[in-house]
Write an enzyme that holds these catalytic residues in place. Structure first.
Site, PDB file in Angstrom:
ATOM      1  N   ALA A 158      -4.019   6.212 -10.824  1.00  0.00           N
ATOM      2  CA  ALA A 158      -2.760   6.983 -11.059  1.00  0.00           C
ATOM      3  C   ALA A 158      -1.573   6.292 -11.046  1.00  0.00           C
ATOM      4  CB  ALA A 158      -2.603   7.977 -10.129  1.00  0.00           C
ATOM      5  N   ASP A 159      -0.573   6.332 -11.918  1.00  0.00           N
ATOM      6  CA  ASP A 159       0.572   5.788 -12.153  1.00  0.00           C
ATOM      7  C   ASP A 159       1.632   6.565 -11.082  1.00  0.00           C
ATOM      8  OD1 ASP A 159       0.235   3.529 -13.307  1.00  0.00           O
ATOM      9  OD2 ASP A 159       0.648   4.483 -15.355  1.00  0.00           O
TER      10      ASP A 159
END
Length: 313
Positions: A256-257
Site C-alpha cells: 500500500a502507498d
C-alpha cells in the site's frame, strides 16, 4: 501458533548507508544490471525518487531522509556551524523540497513531519541539530527493517494458520520486497517469511507483470530469483482465470502507498481488480503495510492524491 524464521534477512540490499555515505541500487537498470549510485545530497535523493531509481513507499521515505543526512555530513557543508534556529530552518526547507518528489506515498510525509519535530527540539546549537537529524534518519532505517520483519512474521502466521496443513500458493502484485523498503519487504516480506519458516507449506508464488511500469516483471522477478523462491510470472489480465483454475492459491498479498482512516487503500494500478477477483473466488486478500502508510487525516480514499506519471515513460 508460533512461527520460527530461519532467515528473515533479504539477500538484496537496495539501500546502503555507512555514515556519511548513501548508495542505492538503481532500479531503472534492473534486472539487467545491478548498479549502485552515490546519493550525496537532497537534490540527488529528490532526483532518484522522482525518476524511480528508487521506489516503494517505505524506501522513498528512507532515501529522502538519508539523502539529506548525507548532505549534512558532507565535508563541504557548514550547517553544523550555524546557530540552531538557522540550521533547523535550512533542514526544514530541504525536507519541504524532498516532499515534492512523490505525492502519493504517505510514508514520505510522515517521515518529514517526524524529522521536522526532531530538529525543532534540538535547539542548543547547529551541531546538535545536525546530530539529532542524522540519528533520527538512521533510526528510521532500522525501524523500517524491524517493522517489515514483523509484518512478514505475522502475515506468514496468518496464512499458515488458515492453510489446514496443506501446500499453498500465493499471488502478489507490483514489487513490495527488499527493493521497495529498507529490507525484507512488506507483502513480499510475508512471502519471504513463508518461504523460510520451519513450517513452510509454500509451494509456489505467482506474481503479476504490473503494467505499465512492469515492477513485477522486472523487480519482483529479480528478487524471487535471487531468493530462490519458486515463482511464475503472470499476465495482469490472466489473474482471474488463474484463480478459477488453481484453488491452491489461497491468498493475494499486496502492499500500500497510503491507507485512509476508513481502510480505503491506494496501491499500484491493477490492485483494485485483484481485490474484486479475490472476493469473487473466495480467496484471502491481504494488504501488508507499516503504520507509517496510514493517513488518519483522510476520511476515505477519495482524498488520496494519485500520481500521474509522464507519458514519456
Amino acid at each position: 501458533m508460533s512461527l520460527s524464521l530461519s532467515n528473515s534477512a533479504s539477500k538484496l540490499q537496495a539501500i546502503r548507508w555507512v555514515r556519511p555515505r548513501l548508495d542505492i541500487l538503481d532500479q531503472l537498470l534492473l534486472p539487467h544490471a545491478s548498479t549502485y549510485i552515490d546519493i550525496s545530497s537532497s537534490a540527488d535523493g529528490h532526483r532518484a525518487i522522482a525518476t524511480m531509481q528508487t521506489r516503494g513507499a517505505p524506501a522513498i521515505a528512507i532515501v529522502a531522509a538519508l539523502s539529506l543526512a548525507a548532505e549534512l555530513l558532507g565535508s563541504s557543508h557548514q550547517v553544523a556551524q550555524l546557530e540552531a534556529e538557522s540550521a533547523a530552518t535550512f533542514i526544514e526547507q530541504r525536507l519541504d523540497y524532498l516532499a515534492t518528489s512523490r505525492p502519493t506515498a504517505v510514508n514520505l510525509f510522515d517521515a518529514i513531519r517526524k524529522l521536522k519535530a526532531v530538529v525543532r527540539n534540538a535547539v542548543t546549537s547547529g551541531e546538535d541539530v545536525v546530530s539529532a537529524y542524522v540519528s533520527a534518519a538512521e533510526a528510521m532505517l532500522a525501524a523500517d527493517v524491524a517493522d517489515n520483519q514483523n509484518i512478514g512474521r505475522l502475515g506468514a502466521e496468518f496464512i499458515l494458520g488458515r492453510s489446514l496443513g496443506n501446500q499453498l500458493k500465493v499471488l502478489t502484485h507490483c514489487n513490495t520486497g527488499a527493493l521497495a523498503t529498507a529490507g525484507h519487504g512488506t507483502a513480499l516480506g510475508i512471502i519471504r517469511s513463508l518461504h523460510t519458516s520451519d513450517k513452510s507449506l509454500l509451494e509456489h508464488v505467482y506474481f503479476t507483470e504490473t503494467r505499465p511500469y512492469n515492477q513485477g516483471a522486472r523487480l519482483t522477478a529479480y528478487e524471487l530469483l535471487v531468493e530462490e523462491i519458486p515463482a511464475t510470472l503472470v499476465c495482469d489480465s490472466a489473474v482471474s482465470a488463474l484463480l478459477r483454475s488453481d484453488p491452491s492459491i489461497r491468498a493475494i498479498v499486496v502492499g500500500a502507498d497510503r491507507v485512509a482512516r476508513n481502510g480505503d487503500t491506494a496501491n499500484k494500478i491493477g490492485t483494485y481488480q485483484l481485490a474484486i477477483a479475490a472476493k469473487f473466488h473466495g480467496r484471502d486478500f491481504i494488504v501488508a503495510a507499516p503504520t507509517t502508510s496510514i493517513d488518519l487525516d483522510l476520511d476515505s480514499g477519495a482524498g488520496i492524491v494519485i500520481e500521474e506519471r509522464s507519458q514519456d515513460e
